[in-house]
Write a protein that holds these residues in place. Structure first.
Motif, PDB file in Angstrom:
ATOM      1  N   ASP A 103      35.053 -30.937 -32.035  1.00 59.91           N
ATOM      2  CA  ASP A 103      34.223 -32.055 -32.512  1.00 59.91           C
ATOM      3  C   ASP A 103      32.797 -31.592 -32.794  1.00 59.91           C
ATOM      4  O   ASP A 103      32.134 -32.091 -33.718  1.00 59.91           O
ATOM      5  CB  ASP A 103      34.195 -33.188 -31.478  1.00 59.91           C
ATOM      6  CG  ASP A 103      35.578 -33.813 -31.280  1.00 59.91           C
ATOM      7  OD1 ASP A 103      36.401 -33.707 -32.209  1.00 59.91           O
ATOM      8  OD2 ASP A 103      35.816 -34.372 -30.201  1.00 59.91           O
ATOM      9  N   GLY A 106      32.890 -30.084 -36.096  1.00 64.59           N
ATOM     10  CA  GLY A 106      33.007 -31.166 -37.075  1.00 64.59           C
ATOM     11  C   GLY A 106      31.686 -31.886 -37.297  1.00 64.59           C
ATOM     12  O   GLY A 106      31.337 -32.241 -38.431  1.00 64.59           O
ATOM     13  N   THR A 107      30.945 -32.094 -36.217  1.00 62.95           N
ATOM     14  CA  THR A 107      29.635 -32.757 -36.319  1.00 62.95           C
ATOM     15  C   THR A 107      28.687 -31.936 -37.188  1.00 62.95           C
ATOM     16  O   THR A 107      27.956 -32.485 -38.024  1.00 62.95           O
ATOM     17  CB  THR A 107      29.016 -32.943 -34.910  1.00 62.95           C
ATOM     18  OG1 THR A 107      29.862 -33.818 -34.159  1.00 62.95           O
ATOM     19  CG2 THR A 107      27.624 -33.535 -34.978  1.00 62.95           C
ATOM     20  N   LYS A 110      29.636 -32.013 -40.922  1.00 62.55           N
ATOM     21  CA  LYS A 110      29.204 -33.279 -41.515  1.00 62.55           C
ATOM     22  C   LYS A 110      27.681 -33.302 -41.719  1.00 62.55           C
ATOM     23  O   LYS A 110      27.190 -33.680 -42.784  1.00 62.55           O
ATOM     24  CB  LYS A 110      29.638 -34.434 -40.596  1.00 62.55           C
ATOM     25  CG  LYS A 110      29.789 -35.756 -41.298  1.00 62.55           C
ATOM     26  CD  LYS A 110      30.496 -36.766 -40.393  1.00 62.55           C
ATOM     27  CE  LYS A 110      29.870 -38.127 -40.660  1.00 62.55           C
ATOM     28  NZ  LYS A 110      29.705 -38.976 -39.519  1.00 62.55           N
ATOM     29  N   GLY A 113      26.668 -30.895 -44.417  1.00 61.47           N
ATOM     30  CA  GLY A 113      27.099 -31.423 -45.713  1.00 61.47           C
ATOM     31  C   GLY A 113      26.139 -32.479 -46.232  1.00 61.47           C
ATOM     32  O   GLY A 113      25.782 -32.492 -47.420  1.00 61.47           O
ATOM     33  N   ALA A 114      25.703 -33.362 -45.327  1.00 62.01           N
ATOM     34  CA  ALA A 114      24.775 -34.426 -45.726  1.00 62.01           C
ATOM     35  C   ALA A 114      23.433 -33.847 -46.189  1.00 62.01           C
ATOM     36  O   ALA A 114      22.876 -34.266 -47.213  1.00 62.01           O
ATOM     37  CB  ALA A 114      24.559 -35.394 -44.556  1.00 62.01           C
ATOM     38  N   HIS A 148      27.197 -23.895 -43.483  1.00 67.32           N
ATOM     39  CA  HIS A 148      28.257 -24.885 -43.718  1.00 67.32           C
ATOM     40  C   HIS A 148      29.616 -24.190 -43.830  1.00 67.32           C
ATOM     41  O   HIS A 148      30.605 -24.622 -43.230  1.00 67.32           O
ATOM     42  CB  HIS A 148      27.939 -25.646 -45.014  1.00 67.32           C
ATOM     43  CG  HIS A 148      28.670 -26.949 -45.154  1.00 67.32           C
ATOM     44  ND1 HIS A 148      29.089 -27.418 -46.379  1.00 67.32           N
ATOM     45  CD2 HIS A 148      29.061 -27.891 -44.253  1.00 67.32           C
ATOM     46  CE1 HIS A 148      29.693 -28.592 -46.207  1.00 67.32           C
ATOM     47  NE2 HIS A 148      29.683 -28.902 -44.931  1.00 67.32           N
ATOM     48  N   GLN A 152      32.856 -24.623 -41.291  1.00 65.88           N
ATOM     49  CA  GLN A 152      34.145 -25.032 -41.829  1.00 65.88           C
ATOM     50  C   GLN A 152      35.217 -24.005 -41.451  1.00 65.88           C
ATOM     51  O   GLN A 152      36.346 -24.360 -41.091  1.00 65.88           O
ATOM     52  CB  GLN A 152      34.080 -25.195 -43.347  1.00 65.88           C
ATOM     53  CG  GLN A 152      33.251 -26.412 -43.770  1.00 65.88           C
ATOM     54  CD  GLN A 152      33.108 -26.476 -45.284  1.00 65.88           C
ATOM     55  OE1 GLN A 152      33.925 -27.054 -45.972  1.00 65.88           O
ATOM     56  NE2 GLN A 152      32.045 -25.879 -45.786  1.00 65.88           N
TER      57      GLN A 152
END
Ligand SMILES: [Fe+2]
Length: 156
Positions: A103, A106-107, A110, A113-114, A148, A152
């Motif tokens: 997680d 994953g955080t 995200k 990406g933003a 990033h 990933q």
């Protein structure tokens, strides 16, 4: 109060200063989010993710200083106050408490990406107004896209 004279005309300066200020709050928040997860990550991949997160912190802090000082150099006072960051950041809320390693990754995928999406928009927005600032945004975007990719790959 104008202390530092800008080399840019007013319209161009407005575009560029908005882009620099937006980048500043995103990057400060990215450094805070990465530290938050660095402290709270748990799980079998703790050590690698914990260390990888500090690489993001270092990058985000360096880049935030670069964009803030670019604003200053253009005669625009940068605003890195906590309240400004909280209200302006493009990174959504992150969960409190311990976070499982998958997680945590994953955080970061995200969050990065933003920030990347918004940074690429700044590249688009500033090309004509000020290619010198655009060059800074391009360099930052390349570095964030590297982070990033690595996060990933962690969850691949
Ligand atoms: Fe640490």
């Amino acid at each position: 109060m104008y202390v530092v004279k800008s080399p840019l005309p007013e319209a161009a300066l407005k575009t560029v200063s908005e882009a620099l200020q937006g980048a500043l709050v995103d990057l400060i928040d990215l450094s805070l989010v990465a530290k938050q997860v660095h402290w709270n990550v748990v799980g079998p991949r703790f050590r690698s993710v914990h260390l990888q997160l500090d690489e993001v912190v270092d990058s985000a802090r360096t880049h935030s200083d670069t964009v803030a000082e670019r604003a200053s150099a253009l005669g625009v006072p940068p605003d890195g106050r906590a309240a400004t960051v909280a209200s302006g950041s493009g990174i959504g809320a992150v969960p409190d408490g311990w976070v499982k390693d998958t997680d945590a990754v994953g955080t970061l995928v995200k969050a990065l990406g933003a920030v990347i999406t918004r940074m690429r928009a700044r590249v688009e927005a500033t090309g004509e107004a000020d290619p010198v600032s655009q060059d800074i945004f391009i360099g930052i975007t390349a570095d964030l896209e590297k982070h990033h990719w690595m996060f990933q790959a962690e969850n691949g």
